[in-house]
Design a protein around this motif. Structure first.
Motif, mmCIF file in Angstrom:
data_model
loop_
_atom_site.group_PDB
_atom_site.id
_atom_site.type_symbol
_atom_site.label_atom_id
_atom_site.label_comp_id
_atom_site.label_asym_id
_atom_site.label_seq_id
_atom_site.Cartn_x
_atom_site.Cartn_y
_atom_site.Cartn_z
ATOM 1 N N LEU A 74 0.839 -1.197 0.000
ATOM 2 C CA LEU A 74 0.000 0.000 0.000
ATOM 3 C C LEU A 74 0.876 1.250 0.000
ATOM 4 O O LEU A 74 2.060 1.193 0.350
ATOM 5 C CB LEU A 74 -0.923 0.018 1.223
ATOM 6 N N PHE A 75 0.281 2.388 -0.321
ATOM 7 C CA PHE A 75 0.986 3.669 -0.307
ATOM 8 C C PHE A 75 -0.035 4.794 -0.303
ATOM 9 O O PHE A 75 -1.204 4.601 -0.656
ATOM 10 C CB PHE A 75 1.913 3.800 -1.522
ATOM 11 N N ARG A 76 0.416 5.961 0.089
ATOM 12 C CA ARG A 76 -0.434 7.162 0.022
ATOM 13 C C ARG A 76 -0.489 7.638 -1.431
ATOM 14 O O ARG A 76 0.539 7.703 -2.102
ATOM 15 C CB ARG A 76 0.116 8.255 0.934
ATOM 16 N N ILE A 77 -1.683 7.973 -1.896
ATOM 17 C CA ILE A 77 -1.855 8.286 -3.320
ATOM 18 C C ILE A 77 -1.954 9.777 -3.597
ATOM 19 O O ILE A 77 -2.050 10.187 -4.759
ATOM 20 C CB ILE A 77 -3.084 7.566 -3.902
ATOM 21 N N GLY A 78 -1.931 10.628 -2.559
ATOM 22 C CA GLY A 78 -1.960 12.070 -2.794
ATOM 23 C C GLY A 78 -3.120 12.473 -3.688
ATOM 24 O O GLY A 78 -4.261 12.045 -3.513
ATOM 25 N N SER A 79 -2.832 13.280 -4.684
ATOM 26 C CA SER A 79 -3.880 13.894 -5.497
ATOM 27 C C SER A 79 -4.608 12.939 -6.426
ATOM 28 O O SER A 79 -5.589 13.345 -7.059
ATOM 29 C CB SER A 79 -3.290 15.046 -6.313
ATOM 30 N N VAL A 80 -4.183 11.691 -6.517
ATOM 31 C CA VAL A 80 -5.007 10.710 -7.235
ATOM 32 C C VAL A 80 -6.376 10.610 -6.571
ATOM 33 O O VAL A 80 -7.374 10.258 -7.203
ATOM 34 C CB VAL A 80 -4.299 9.344 -7.289
ATOM 35 N N THR A 81 -6.442 10.972 -5.286
ATOM 36 C CA THR A 81 -7.715 11.034 -4.567
ATOM 37 C C THR A 81 -8.724 11.909 -5.305
ATOM 38 O O THR A 81 -9.931 11.642 -5.287
ATOM 39 C CB THR A 81 -7.485 11.589 -3.145
ATOM 40 N N LYS A 82 -8.244 12.964 -5.947
ATOM 41 C CA LYS A 82 -9.148 13.891 -6.636
ATOM 42 C C LYS A 82 -9.982 13.181 -7.697
ATOM 43 O O LYS A 82 -11.145 13.530 -7.910
ATOM 44 C CB LYS A 82 -8.347 15.027 -7.273
ATOM 45 N N THR A 83 -9.416 12.206 -8.376
ATOM 46 C CA THR A 83 -10.164 11.517 -9.427
ATOM 47 C C THR A 83 -11.302 10.696 -8.829
ATOM 48 O O THR A 83 -12.389 10.613 -9.408
ATOM 49 C CB THR A 83 -9.225 10.639 -10.263
ATOM 50 N N PHE A 84 -11.076 10.088 -7.662
ATOM 51 C CA PHE A 84 -12.156 9.391 -6.976
ATOM 52 C C PHE A 84 -13.272 10.372 -6.599
ATOM 53 O O PHE A 84 -14.459 10.096 -6.812
ATOM 54 C CB PHE A 84 -11.625 8.720 -5.697
ATOM 55 N N VAL A 85 -12.877 11.521 -6.047
ATOM 56 C CA VAL A 85 -13.864 12.494 -5.587
ATOM 57 C C VAL A 85 -14.640 13.075 -6.763
ATOM 58 O O VAL A 85 -15.878 13.209 -6.707
ATOM 59 C CB VAL A 85 -13.171 13.605 -4.771
ATOM 60 N N SER A 86 -13.964 13.415 -7.839
ATOM 61 C CA SER A 86 -14.663 13.986 -8.988
ATOM 62 C C SER A 86 -15.602 12.966 -9.620
ATOM 63 O O SER A 86 -16.676 13.330 -10.125
ATOM 64 C CB SER A 86 -13.661 14.501 -10.026
ATOM 65 N N THR A 87 -15.245 11.687 -9.568
ATOM 66 C CA THR A 87 -16.142 10.649 -10.088
ATOM 67 C C THR A 87 -17.438 10.612 -9.281
ATOM 68 O O THR A 87 -18.537 10.505 -9.848
ATOM 69 C CB THR A 87 -15.448 9.272 -10.048
ATOM 70 N N GLY A 131 -7.136 15.920 3.047
ATOM 71 C CA GLY A 131 -8.580 15.761 2.899
ATOM 72 C C GLY A 131 -8.982 15.256 1.524
ATOM 73 O O GLY A 131 -8.331 14.383 0.940
ATOM 74 N N ALA A 132 -10.049 15.815 0.980
ATOM 75 C CA ALA A 132 -10.559 15.381 -0.320
ATOM 76 C C ALA A 132 -9.607 15.719 -1.453
ATOM 77 O O ALA A 132 -9.798 15.268 -2.591
ATOM 78 C CB ALA A 132 -11.924 16.013 -0.581
ATOM 79 N N ALA A 133 -8.576 16.495 -1.172
ATOM 80 C CA ALA A 133 -7.572 16.823 -2.190
ATOM 81 C C ALA A 133 -6.469 15.784 -2.285
ATOM 82 O O ALA A 133 -5.713 15.782 -3.262
ATOM 83 C CB ALA A 133 -6.947 18.187 -1.901
ATOM 84 N N GLY A 134 -6.338 14.876 -1.270
ATOM 85 C CA GLY A 134 -5.209 13.964 -1.380
ATOM 86 C C GLY A 134 -4.995 12.996 -0.241
ATOM 87 O O GLY A 134 -3.860 12.571 -0.016
ATOM 88 N N ALA A 135 -6.026 12.573 0.486
ATOM 89 C CA ALA A 135 -5.834 11.750 1.680
ATOM 90 C C ALA A 135 -5.794 10.253 1.422
ATOM 91 O O ALA A 135 -5.523 9.476 2.332
ATOM 92 C CB ALA A 135 -6.942 12.035 2.695
ATOM 93 N N GLY A 136 -6.045 9.801 0.194
ATOM 94 C CA GLY A 136 -6.255 8.382 -0.072
ATOM 95 C C GLY A 136 -5.032 7.494 0.091
ATOM 96 O O GLY A 136 -3.893 7.942 0.060
ATOM 97 N N ILE A 137 -5.307 6.200 0.272
ATOM 98 C CA ILE A 137 -4.307 5.132 0.340
ATOM 99 C C ILE A 137 -4.788 4.023 -0.587
ATOM 100 O O ILE A 137 -5.981 3.698 -0.611
ATOM 101 C CB ILE A 137 -4.158 4.598 1.776
ATOM 102 N N SER A 138 -3.875 3.411 -1.350
ATOM 103 C CA SER A 138 -4.296 2.348 -2.254
ATOM 104 C C SER A 138 -3.106 1.481 -2.635
ATOM 105 O O SER A 138 -2.043 1.548 -2.013
ATOM 106 C CB SER A 138 -4.967 2.946 -3.505
ATOM 107 N N PRO A 183 3.873 14.079 1.478
ATOM 108 C CA PRO A 183 5.203 13.800 2.031
ATOM 109 C C PRO A 183 5.547 12.310 2.072
ATOM 110 O O PRO A 183 4.825 11.496 2.640
ATOM 111 C CB PRO A 183 5.106 14.397 3.440
ATOM 112 N N GLY A 184 6.642 11.969 1.414
ATOM 113 C CA GLY A 184 7.146 10.611 1.392
ATOM 114 C C GLY A 184 6.689 9.769 0.227
ATOM 115 O O GLY A 184 7.280 8.720 -0.042
ATOM 116 N N TYR A 185 5.659 10.207 -0.491
ATOM 117 C CA TYR A 185 5.052 9.348 -1.515
ATOM 118 C C TYR A 185 4.708 10.138 -2.771
ATOM 119 O O TYR A 185 4.226 11.266 -2.704
ATOM 120 C CB TYR A 185 3.770 8.701 -0.973
ATOM 121 N N ASN A 186 4.943 9.498 -3.927
ATOM 122 C CA ASN A 186 4.554 10.036 -5.227
ATOM 123 C C ASN A 186 3.892 8.914 -6.007
ATOM 124 O O ASN A 186 4.395 7.794 -6.049
ATOM 125 C CB ASN A 186 5.773 10.542 -5.986
#
Length: 419
Positions: free
Chosen positions: A105-118, A288-295, A355-358
């Motif tokens: 697993l890893f932190r996904i940062g702004s990939v979270t935005k695509t989930f939220v916009s969907t 938050g909704a801008a980048g909190a996800g993990i996947s 921080p720490g993940y891309n």
């Protein structure tokens, strides 16, 4: 770094520490890449017939660690949603020397935005929202000039709202004393979306709504609040119900304040003169909704395949999502979705940093091939080597092997300048 980390763009733009943070050496040695099969004889031939070059993909992942400077990298290539190659290189934990798990697993940062916009576009499909609704109607009093900012402009970053991660609150990396304080306690600060939106509201807008484009994490904090107001549930609950459970993404999480990564993972670090500083644990409310996800790479390729393949949205709304706004220029940004040029043609998805993940995940428009990767940037002292390694990783993954032509420069979207 944090001012750019949530922008979800090219690796160096997301992760490069300031000059004062450089100097420590990277991890010693590179772990052997784990792939879906062997790379000799008949197995290599089968890989080739499936359209992937395992040797080239292995080399691209290794290159991100040495000489690319990452402490760990893991990646996956899928074809129409089925994994045909996966690999990892580097060290998951510099304290123990544990190898990287390619399924970690890893932190996904702004990939979270695509989930939220969907989720937002699903609500549009249900008639509960309209893309041209003004923010003032959807979330009264949330932002200045909300009567003239639309939901669409939040999603495609043409609202003009100040990006809260460009405020001095997130500028601690410029000051060694503040950085140390953040590492010790600040990264565990619990924020509410309203607090962070208020930080943005204290700054003037970049431009009048619709008159420009500036990547702003504030937009998605507001969007998350709109989802909550319309549905009566948090944006995390709606993402989980509408996407995660629907697609069976058993290792995708949208945490609120939990600071840990719930499963095997590579640690994230700052490279400091005193030695590596582990930044794996943070309170994700900073994003938050801008980048909190993990996947995981497996879940991300499943998600992007379903999205672009039309399983999550009606075709007209998917077309809206993929319509890049002219103001975004080379960034080629739609509604929570980026279009990136590669030697094998354009791909769709999103990149992210925290921080720490891309992270990035992309697919071609016919969903023939998907590529996802997580990079734990570490030693950024050789930025040309890091840039080249990152470009090779993206191009090789998107093409399933060596690109057919020399990679074009600057194919990854870049964030707007901070400050």
């Amino acid at each position: 770094m944090v001012a750019l980390a949530l922008a979800g763009a090219g690796l160096v733009g997301v992760t490069a520490p300031t000059a004062g943070a450089l100097g420590a050496t990277g991890p010693s040695g590179v772990a052997t890449v784990t792939a879906t099969g062997t790379q000799d004889g008949a197995d290599a031939g089968r890989d080739a017939r499936r359209g992937v070059d395992a040797r080239a993909l292995d080399a691209a992942v290794r290159g991100m660690v040495d000489p690319g400077g990452a402490s760990a990298t893991l990646a996956r290539v899928s074809e129409r949603g089925r994994t045909v190659w996966k690999g990892a290189a580097g060290t998951a934990d510099l304290a123990t020397g544990a190898p990287v798990n390619p399924d970690g697993l890893f932190r996904i940062g702004s990939v979270t935005k695509t989930f939220v916009s969907t989720v937002v576009l699903q609500l549009v499909a249900e008639g509960r929202l309209r893309l041209d609704d003004p923010v003032e109607k959807l979330l009264p009093g949330a932002v200045p000039n909300g009567r003239n900012i639309t939901l669409r402009q939040l999603l495609n970053h043409t609202s003009g709202l100040f990006n809260y991660t460009e405020d001095d609150l997130f500028g601690y990396e410029e000051d060694p004393v503040r950085l140390q304080e953040w590492l010790e306690t600040g990264r565990f600060t619990r924020y509410t979306p309203q607090q962070l939106i208020a930080v943005a509201n204290a700054h003037p807008p970049y431009f009048e709504p619709g008159q420009g484009a500036h990547y702003s994490n504030t937009n998605y904090l507001v969007v998350g609040q709109i989802v909550e107001r319309v549905t009566g549930h948090s944006w995390q609950q709606e993402v989980d119900r509408r996407i995660v459970r629907r697609l069976g993404l058993t290792r995708t999480f949208m945490p609120d304040h939990s600071t840990t990564i719930p499963g095997p993972h590579a640690h994230g670090y700052y490279d400091l003169p005193a030695g590596p500083a582990d930044v794996t644990e943070v309170d994700p409310s900073m994003a938050g909704a801008a980048g909190a996800g993990i996947s995981t790479t497996a879940d991300l390729t499943t998600f992007v395949t379903a999205l672009i393949g039309g399983r999550l949205l009606p075709r007209p709304l998917l077309a809206e999502m993929m319509a890049v706004t002219p103001q975004s220029g080379e960034d080629a940004y739609g509604l929570g979705l980026q279009r990136v040029s590669t030697p094998c043609g354009p791909v769709w998805g999103h990149a992210g940093g925290i921080p720490g993940y891309n992270t990035f995940v992309y697919t071609d428009s016919d969903t023939r091939r998907q590529f996802a990767a997580s990079v734990n940037a570490f030693d950024m002292s050789n930025l040309p080597a890091t840039n080249a390694a990152f470009q090779t990783l993206l191009d090789t993954g998107a093409c399933g092997g060596p690109p057919p032509t020399a990679p074009a420069p600057a194919t990854t979207p870049a964030p707007a300048p901070a400050g």
